[in-house]
Design a protein around this motif. Sequence first.
Motif, PDB file in Angstrom:
ATOM      1  N   GLY A 352       0.779  -1.375   0.052  1.00  0.00           N
ATOM      2  CA  GLY A 352       0.001   0.032  -0.037  1.00  0.00           C
ATOM      3  C   GLY A 352       1.032   1.190   0.061  1.00  0.00           C
ATOM      4  N   ARG A 353       2.234   1.197   0.291  1.00  0.00           N
ATOM      5  CA  ARG A 353       2.726   2.366   0.425  1.00  0.00           C
ATOM      6  C   ARG A 353       3.345   3.093  -1.066  1.00  0.00           C
ATOM      7  NH1 ARG A 353       2.623   5.776   4.390  1.00  0.00           N
ATOM      8  NH2 ARG A 353       3.047   4.204   5.684  1.00  0.00           N
ATOM      9  N   SER A 354       2.856   4.090  -1.209  1.00  0.00           N
ATOM     10  CA  SER A 354       3.641   4.678  -2.558  1.00  0.00           C
ATOM     11  C   SER A 354       5.134   5.145  -2.320  1.00  0.00           C
ATOM     12  CB  SER A 354       2.814   6.023  -2.998  1.00  0.00           C
ATOM     13  OG  SER A 354       1.610   5.922  -3.231  1.00  0.00           O
ATOM     14  N   THR A 355       5.735   4.913  -3.519  1.00  0.00           N
ATOM     15  CA  THR A 355       7.174   5.325  -3.188  1.00  0.00           C
ATOM     16  C   THR A 355       7.286   6.666  -3.385  1.00  0.00           C
ATOM     17  OG1 THR A 355       7.571   5.344  -5.609  1.00  0.00           O
ATOM     18  CG2 THR A 355       7.913   3.030  -4.453  1.00  0.00           C
ATOM     19  N   ASP A 356       8.747   7.373  -2.847  1.00  0.00           N
ATOM     20  CA  ASP A 356       8.710   8.849  -2.822  1.00  0.00           C
ATOM     21  C   ASP A 356       8.736   9.045  -4.189  1.00  0.00           C
ATOM     22  OD1 ASP A 356       9.050  11.284  -1.706  1.00  0.00           O
ATOM     23  OD2 ASP A 356      10.874  10.985  -1.265  1.00  0.00           O
ATOM     24  N   LEU A 357       9.367   8.337  -5.131  1.00  0.00           N
ATOM     25  CA  LEU A 357       9.582   8.947  -6.545  1.00  0.00           C
ATOM     26  C   LEU A 357       8.028   8.836  -7.115  1.00  0.00           C
ATOM     27  CD1 LEU A 357      11.220   9.629  -8.887  1.00  0.00           C
ATOM     28  CD2 LEU A 357      11.548   7.162  -9.115  1.00  0.00           C
ATOM     29  N   LEU A 358       7.268   7.699  -7.096  1.00  0.00           N
ATOM     30  CA  LEU A 358       5.960   8.001  -7.462  1.00  0.00           C
ATOM     31  C   LEU A 358       5.153   9.215  -7.038  1.00  0.00           C
ATOM     32  CD1 LEU A 358       3.924   6.502  -9.432  1.00  0.00           C
ATOM     33  CD2 LEU A 358       3.169   5.145  -7.341  1.00  0.00           C
ATOM     34  N   THR A 359       5.523   9.514  -5.825  1.00  0.00           N
ATOM     35  CA  THR A 359       4.743  10.702  -5.389  1.00  0.00           C
ATOM     36  C   THR A 359       5.037  11.803  -5.926  1.00  0.00           C
ATOM     37  OG1 THR A 359       4.545   9.594  -3.199  1.00  0.00           O
ATOM     38  CG2 THR A 359       4.631  11.932  -3.172  1.00  0.00           C
ATOM     39  N   ILE A 360       6.324  12.127  -6.199  1.00  0.00           N
ATOM     40  CA  ILE A 360       6.858  13.263  -6.739  1.00  0.00           C
ATOM     41  C   ILE A 360       6.388  13.177  -8.489  1.00  0.00           C
ATOM     42  CG2 ILE A 360       8.882  14.402  -7.802  1.00  0.00           C
ATOM     43  CD1 ILE A 360      10.254  13.555  -5.237  1.00  0.00           C
ATOM     44  N   GLN A 361       6.457  12.172  -9.035  1.00  0.00           N
ATOM     45  CA  GLN A 361       5.886  12.091 -10.475  1.00  0.00           C
ATOM     46  C   GLN A 361       4.442  12.494 -10.502  1.00  0.00           C
ATOM     47  OE1 GLN A 361       7.667   7.929 -10.683  1.00  0.00           O
ATOM     48  NE2 GLN A 361       7.785   8.643 -13.041  1.00  0.00           N
ATOM     49  N   GLU A 362       3.745  11.917  -9.444  1.00  0.00           N
ATOM     50  CA  GLU A 362       2.202  12.188  -9.536  1.00  0.00           C
ATOM     51  C   GLU A 362       1.795  13.599  -9.031  1.00  0.00           C
ATOM     52  OE1 GLU A 362      -2.038  11.449  -9.835  1.00  0.00           O
ATOM     53  OE2 GLU A 362       0.101  10.243 -10.523  1.00  0.00           O
ATOM     54  N   TRP A 391      19.959   9.055 -15.160  1.00  0.00           N
ATOM     55  CA  TRP A 391      18.678   9.097 -14.256  1.00  0.00           C
ATOM     56  C   TRP A 391      17.802  10.136 -14.707  1.00  0.00           C
ATOM     57  CZ3 TRP A 391      15.732  10.695 -10.636  1.00  0.00           C
ATOM     58  CH2 TRP A 391      14.771   9.996 -10.086  1.00  0.00           C
ATOM     59  N   GLN A 392      16.861  10.032 -15.798  1.00  0.00           N
ATOM     60  CA  GLN A 392      16.119  11.181 -16.007  1.00  0.00           C
ATOM     61  C   GLN A 392      14.636  11.121 -15.693  1.00  0.00           C
ATOM     62  OE1 GLN A 392      17.822  10.363 -20.327  1.00  0.00           O
ATOM     63  NE2 GLN A 392      17.757  12.743 -20.206  1.00  0.00           N
ATOM     64  N   VAL A 393      14.267  10.336 -14.831  1.00  0.00           N
ATOM     65  CA  VAL A 393      12.751  10.156 -14.305  1.00  0.00           C
ATOM     66  C   VAL A 393      12.019  11.621 -14.286  1.00  0.00           C
ATOM     67  CG1 VAL A 393      11.403   8.920 -12.989  1.00  0.00           C
ATOM     68  CG2 VAL A 393      13.457   7.667 -13.497  1.00  0.00           C
ATOM     69  N   ILE A 394      12.611  12.241 -13.180  1.00  0.00           N
ATOM     70  CA  ILE A 394      12.212  13.696 -12.801  1.00  0.00           C
ATOM     71  C   ILE A 394      12.319  14.579 -14.081  1.00  0.00           C
ATOM     72  CG2 ILE A 394      12.237  15.321 -10.951  1.00  0.00           C
ATOM     73  CD1 ILE A 394      12.886  13.367  -8.866  1.00  0.00           C
ATOM     74  N   ASP A 395      13.382  14.576 -14.451  1.00  0.00           N
ATOM     75  CA  ASP A 395      13.663  15.611 -15.523  1.00  0.00           C
ATOM     76  C   ASP A 395      12.604  15.333 -16.685  1.00  0.00           C
ATOM     77  OD1 ASP A 395      15.767  17.746 -15.931  1.00  0.00           O
ATOM     78  OD2 ASP A 395      16.144  16.521 -17.953  1.00  0.00           O
ATOM     79  N   ASP A 396      12.482  14.239 -17.143  1.00  0.00           N
ATOM     80  CA  ASP A 396      11.683  13.867 -18.300  1.00  0.00           C
ATOM     81  C   ASP A 396      10.036  14.151 -17.985  1.00  0.00           C
ATOM     82  OD1 ASP A 396      13.556  12.850 -20.034  1.00  0.00           O
ATOM     83  OD2 ASP A 396      13.153  10.834 -19.409  1.00  0.00           O
ATOM     84  N   ALA A 397       9.627  14.029 -16.455  1.00  0.00           N
ATOM     85  CA  ALA A 397       8.466  14.367 -16.254  1.00  0.00           C
ATOM     86  C   ALA A 397       8.311  15.884 -16.156  1.00  0.00           C
ATOM     87  CB  ALA A 397       8.043  13.819 -14.736  1.00  0.00           C
TER      88      ALA A 397
END
Length: 537
Positions: A352-362, A391-397
């Motif tokens: 049930g716990r969202s990851t911090d990264l998924l939280t930022i993406q959302e 590592w471009q996950v946040i940059d791409d978002a």
Amino acid sequence: MVRPGTYSPLKDKNNIAITNRMKPVIEDASSVDANGLDGGCEDAVAEEGDLELWDSRYMLRGDQHSADGAFGNSRWGPRGWCRPSCIPITIILILIVLVVLLPLLDHQNSHHGKGGSSSNSSVCEDSCRFTLVESIPEGLTYPPGSTPHPSTYQTWMTMIENAENSIEIASFYWTLRGSDIYKHPSAWQGEDVFKALMEAGANRSITLRIAQNFPNPKQPNLDTEDLIRHGAAEVRSVNFPRLVGGGVLHTKLWIVDRKHVYVGSANMDWRSLTQVKELGAAIYNCSCLAADFGKIFDVYWFLGLPESEIPGEWPDIFDTAYNIFHPMSVPFNGTEALTYVGSSPPSFCPDGRSTDLLTIQEVIRTAEKFIYISVMDYLPLIIYAPKVQLWQVIDDALREAAVNRRVEIRLLISEWNSTKPSMDYFLRSLAAISGSYHGVTVRVKHFKVSSTAEQAKIPFARVNHNKYMVTDNTAYIGTSNWSGDYFTKTGGVGLVVRDNATEASSPESKSSIRGQLQAIFERDWSSRYSTPINLSD
């Protein structure tokens, strides 16, 4: 209680860290109080009714004839569709269906409630008080009235003084005293906090539990050693290299009596109170949210055992019902908001716990007008590894938000003695897309904390250490710098507070938590301490 929410995020189940349930019991179960984890927010429990079977004698009506003495069209005769010989088989089939299907349905409902696709929100009935908290470094001046929030020092001292039963702290390292790192007159606030914690644990019968990063010769955590020596605290150290192959516990979290919470950027360091610019949140009288933060602390506490291992399947007591798909509705300062807590690394996230990264993406994905970010470091890289990796996950978002949706992007990034030279290359690359098409706006500034000659001698100080993001509908307050390492192998948390639909569209939205965070960003953005990044270098 559950009511339909107005929050409807993208239901991408591949990105949420949800594990199956674990059958083995933790060896040190006594260290985790399952009742304490609930904190007043009760899960719905399905009750099983008794299956009442009617005696076949009341159903066998083959001896009852119609008025003319024949079976005629009766269902019960030898030629009817409901023959007596079929009834035992039918009952057995019904029992098989009930035994097999009901548990599956119950599991499916439980999964949706804890980490699946439900967009409902659970309502917290506490009268929660929320305030933003800042550390403004000595010598940093703003116009009158622009720093209305309590200081980190005031907040911590208030929480210690009001503690009745317990104080739980998750921390990176401990240098609250000037003698720990560098003697300076401004260390008095940290020393006050240390003395108050010692008094609470040693003389006030307050249970003080500390989950800290595993110490090393460069950071021996002398403060916690003294707390242990005086019987004031129980301390466990989380060894990230042993557990995940690298990283640190970077969380900065206080939980008092499982009803008050501090979370933010401030370390247990006297410099975080007087020499470093910090931002956090203090939440009071909010047992339901504190209980959810408590589950994260309990993960650290368990993994701080010397021989602990990360479970393949976390036990149910660590599960949470609140995440990006199923936020908690909380009355912060009398106004309903949707909230949840993300955590990193993914292996530390039970069911049930969202990851911090998924939280930022959302938060980025759901922004409609603007995204303002204030962090110390912004690097689309894995940097704490033998070989640097992209590592471009946040940059791409952020690029997607700017180009595809025309959301305005502003980044306020720290500039100080330890700024990595490579960072500006990536910031300039991101800022360069501004104006590429009509409505594409990306602006980047550096924030530099000024110093006197004496202040400049203090090691690892005089920096904007903030780690937050605010959009037109959401506030995010985290504990991590923004490079890939902090979301893959480092312990951190992020608190999300989303305005409900009515609040977000009202003229009073600027007085909301989100609106207050926006005001802090705009104050710093327009201050004399921020300068636009040089795009020509």
